[in-house]
Enzyme design. Structure first.
Site, PDB file in Angstrom:
ATOM      1  N   HIS A  45       0.818  -1.219   0.000  1.00 29.78           N
ATOM      2  CA  HIS A  45       0.000   0.000   0.000  1.00 29.78           C
ATOM      3  C   HIS A  45       0.851   1.268   0.000  1.00 29.78           C
ATOM      4  O   HIS A  45       0.502   2.263   0.630  1.00 29.78           O
ATOM      5  CB  HIS A  45      -0.969  -0.006   1.185  1.00 29.78           C
ATOM      6  CG  HIS A  45      -2.054  -1.037   1.054  1.00 29.78           C
ATOM      7  ND1 HIS A  45      -3.147  -0.873   0.243  1.00 29.78           N
ATOM      8  CD2 HIS A  45      -2.184  -2.267   1.617  1.00 29.78           C
ATOM      9  CE1 HIS A  45      -3.932  -1.943   0.317  1.00 29.78           C
ATOM     10  NE2 HIS A  45      -3.348  -2.812   1.136  1.00 29.78           N
ATOM     11  N   ASP A  48      -0.940  -4.827   5.816  1.00 30.81           N
ATOM     12  CA  ASP A  48      -1.827  -5.819   5.206  1.00 30.81           C
ATOM     13  C   ASP A  48      -1.544  -5.960   3.712  1.00 30.81           C
ATOM     14  O   ASP A  48      -0.906  -5.116   3.095  1.00 30.81           O
ATOM     15  CB  ASP A  48      -3.293  -5.440   5.428  1.00 30.81           C
ATOM     16  CG  ASP A  48      -3.659  -4.131   4.763  1.00 30.81           C
ATOM     17  OD1 ASP A  48      -2.816  -3.217   4.758  1.00 30.81           O
ATOM     18  OD2 ASP A  48      -4.784  -3.996   4.260  1.00 30.81           O
ATOM     19  N   GLU A  49      -1.993  -7.082   3.177  1.00 31.81           N
ATOM     20  CA  GLU A  49      -2.040  -7.349   1.742  1.00 31.81           C
ATOM     21  C   GLU A  49      -0.687  -7.218   1.041  1.00 31.81           C
ATOM     22  O   GLU A  49      -0.567  -6.680  -0.052  1.00 31.81           O
ATOM     23  CB  GLU A  49      -3.090  -6.451   1.075  1.00 31.81           C
ATOM     24  CG  GLU A  49      -4.489  -6.751   1.586  1.00 31.81           C
ATOM     25  CD  GLU A  49      -5.570  -5.908   0.941  1.00 31.81           C
ATOM     26  OE1 GLU A  49      -6.691  -6.426   0.782  1.00 31.81           O
ATOM     27  OE2 GLU A  49      -5.331  -4.742   0.608  1.00 31.81           O
ATOM     28  N   VAL A  50       0.348  -7.746   1.687  1.00 29.52           N
ATOM     29  CA  VAL A  50       1.651  -7.859   1.021  1.00 29.52           C
ATOM     30  C   VAL A  50       1.571  -9.011   0.020  1.00 29.52           C
ATOM     31  O   VAL A  50       1.095 -10.104   0.348  1.00 29.52           O
ATOM     32  CB  VAL A  50       2.768  -8.110   2.046  1.00 29.52           C
ATOM     33  CG1 VAL A  50       4.076  -8.462   1.357  1.00 29.52           C
ATOM     34  CG2 VAL A  50       2.934  -6.884   2.941  1.00 29.52           C
TER      35      VAL A  50
END
Length: 628
Positions: free
Chosen positions: A332, A395-397
């Site tokens: 992100h 989050d969301e690597v």
């Protein structure tokens, strides 16, 4: 013989007609202006009569207000306005969120002199006096916003006394007491006495917010009213009651942010979690790294300056809200970081391989200079926001991004690592441990960090990656996700933002494909209200710090943020304040009244039902006692 008129006479007559019209128009405008001034609430000495004799009244029948015609036989005292009926007919006098302790209110409403409502406190010459004075202004403005027409003169004066034990605490933390007691004494001949006692400013402010709701505007008699007596003790069930708002996907103006914070204060939510940046844009002005917003903002006008941040933090504090910044990393990130050398996979295509939504972007954890830059950014945010916790995102690597970056793979191999998921978790841990160390360095202490649920919070990696004495975990997966139980069983404190009940962006068309967006359908306020932490956490509910409603702004901006959040976020507010155990049906009338209250305050909260249904309670709901 044809009638003729000379040009000279024609012009004279025409001039007379025009002059007559102008005089008539001037008199008409003057009359309208004078009448407009007559109904202004700034004129306390003018008696305002309703434009027509009232036709409708409301009466309480089986715990709901029903619209009835006024008859000549009606006693004047029996003619109730809808706000007055809601006071008598609703549980806890219609207060939202419902108080958690004693609630005792009077059996009659008394006419109040709006122009003679005074608030005095014991805080003069103390560190919190400026906060108290601003909160008093907000209190009076909120009362004024409820007045929808003129005010007839007269009524009793009101004197509100604020007693605050701790006159030094001016920052809200997870440990700050927010409770209060409120007492209204049966009035004498001239004034009504209100006593609010609280341990801190934040509790006293909550007491003022409750008093705001006890003071109503009777639109039949055109007068302000309040109960003749009351005794309320109240405090929140959960310490963390918030909203997370993304201002990167689409820029949200400071005026829209202030409306959100105002509505939070009115609903007794206390944490504005500011998701400041993401891959899409970097609108935050960092004093240490000014190139980030210069390169990463959508436009020079779409930047939160240091003065903007200062103003918002103070605006929130007055309304009992703390601002918690989030800098989400190592995924992100993107726009703004192009020239640093610390970024990989920016706008990589096809994006589905490298990230969860376009544009892609992740940090390269192998670059040592990255941690100096992050430290500077943390320092700026800590200085400006003074938070008691810090949100690190996390989050969301996407491992494919790192796997497809040659220099990263070579660095890992030099350490004897492979390229399995476990190896990329090691790389992620390398980033997270270094980032946390830099956060502590700038904070001068081990400030609690918040992380989103992710690959790191799965049972395989949780304990070794994110020690429970250093991290709180914010859950965005659904309420029945096994991760919640595993987190609680391992002793973690959590914040709920479960997407099946608290994601306010669900239920709209997809923006990357056809059909609806990923978390559809739309989540109604009833489901938000039923999302009680006690139901989710069971006997480990004491490990739940609270919850946040989330609005990600891929499909929302300043023009729509009010309607996406409100009034649904207020449903969550009652659950977190009162730990409500009843169903939404018992709260419906109070909820609808609170939505109207928000609208009068200038919040563009979505309509929940036709106004006819609000004026004729229990006539619209399927299965109600009025339906066959």
């Amino acid at each position: 013989m044809a009638f003729q008129i000379s040009n000279r006479k024609y012009y004279v007559l025409t001039g007379i007609v025009i002059l007559t019209c102008l005089i008539t128009l001037t008199l008409t405008v003057s009359f309208i202006v004078s009448k407009t001034k007559d109904i202004s609430i700034e004129n306390p000495n003018h008696s305002i009569s309703s434009p027509a004799k009232p036709v409708w009244k409301w009466q309480c029948e089986k715990n709901s207000c029903q619209k009835r015609r006024i008859t000549d036989q009606d006693n004047d005292l029996a003619i109730l306005s809808l706000p007055a009926c809601r006071y008598f007919c609703s549980t806890s006098a219609g207060i939202w969120p419902i108080p958690t302790g004693e609630v005792s209110v009077g059996d009659r409403l008394i006419k109040v002199n709006y122009y003679s409502i005074d608030v005095v406190s014991n805080t003069s010459d103390t560190p919190i006096n400026a906060l108290v004075q601003e909160a008093i202004k907000e209190f009076k403005n909120d009362i004024k916003s409820s007045i929808t027409s003129g005010i007839n003169p007269g009524g009793l004066s009101v004197v509100v006394s604020l007693g605050i034990s701790d006159t030094t605490t001016n920052r809200l933390t997870l440990d700050t007491p927010e409770g209060y007691s409120l007492k209204i004494s049966d009035p004498g001949s001239s004034s009504i006495k209100v006593d609010i006692q609280a341990g801190t400013f934040f509790g006293a402010r909550n007491g003022l917010q409750t008093l705001t709701q006890l003071i109503i505007y009777d639109n039949i008699r055109n007068e302000v009213q309040m109960p003749n007596s009351a005794s309320i003790t109240d405090k929140p069930a959960f310490a963390h009651r918030g909203i997370v708002l993304d201002t990167s996907r689409n820029f949200i103006t400071t005026s829209a942010l202030k409306r959100t914070i105002k509505a939070m204060g009115a609903s007794k939510l206390n944490t504005f979690h500011w998701h400041l940046t993401d891959t899409h844009s970097f609108p935050y002005e960092s004093a240490s790294l000014p190139e980030l917003h210069r390169i990463g903002a959508y436009d020079p006008s779409k930047v939160y300056t240091r003065q903007d941040v200062k103003d918002l933090v103070e605006y929130a504090r007055v309304r009992g809200v703390k601002v918690v910044p989030e800098f989400d990393a190592p995924a992100h990130v993107g726009e703004g970081w192009q020239d640093t050398g610390y970024l990989v996979c920016l706008n990589a295509q096809p994006w589905q391989i490298y990230c969860v939504e376009p544009p892609c972007g992740q940090f390269d954890p192998t670059k040592e200079g990255l941690y100096d830059a992050i430290e500077d950014l943390y320092g700026d945010m800590l200085e400006q926001f003074e938070p008691d916790v810090f949100h690190m995102g996390g989050d969301e690597v996407t491992f494919k991004c790192w796997e497809n970056t040659t220099s990263i793979v070579e660095w890992m191999r030099a350490k004897g690592w492979g390229t399995t998921d476990r190896d990329f978790v090691k790389l992620w841990n390398h980033f997270q441990s270094n980032a946390l160390e830099r956060l502590y360095k700038k904070a001068g202490r081990e400030i609690p960090a918040i992380m989103w649920t992710s690959h790191l919070t799965t049972p395989e990696y949780l304990v070794e990656s994110l020690p429970k004495d250093k991290y709180y975990i914010q859950v965005w997966s659904e309420s029945d996700d096994d991760q919640i139980k595993q987190l609680l069983d391992n002793g973690y404190k959590i914040i709920l933002s479960n997407s099946d009940a608290l994601y306010m962006d669900c239920g709209f068309g997809s923006w990357v494909a056809t059909g609806n967006n990923w978390c559809s359908p739309y989540i109604g306020w009833q489901k938000v209200y039923e999302n009680n932490p006690s139901k989710i956490a069971g006997d480990k509910v004491h490990q739940v710090l609270g919850a946040e409603a989330a609005l990600w702004t891929e499909q929302a901006d300043s023009s729509s943020v009010d309607g996406r959040l409100w009034p649904r976020a207020a449903a969550m507010a009652e659950v977190l304040w009162s730990n409500a155990s009843t169903g939404w049906e018992a709260a419906e009338h109070r909820f609808l009244a609170h939505r109207e209250r928000l609208v009068l305050m200038g919040i563009d909260a979505d309509a929940i039902e036709p106004e006819w249904c609000r004026q004729n309670e229990e006539n619209c709901r399927t299965g109600s006692r009025f339906n066959v």
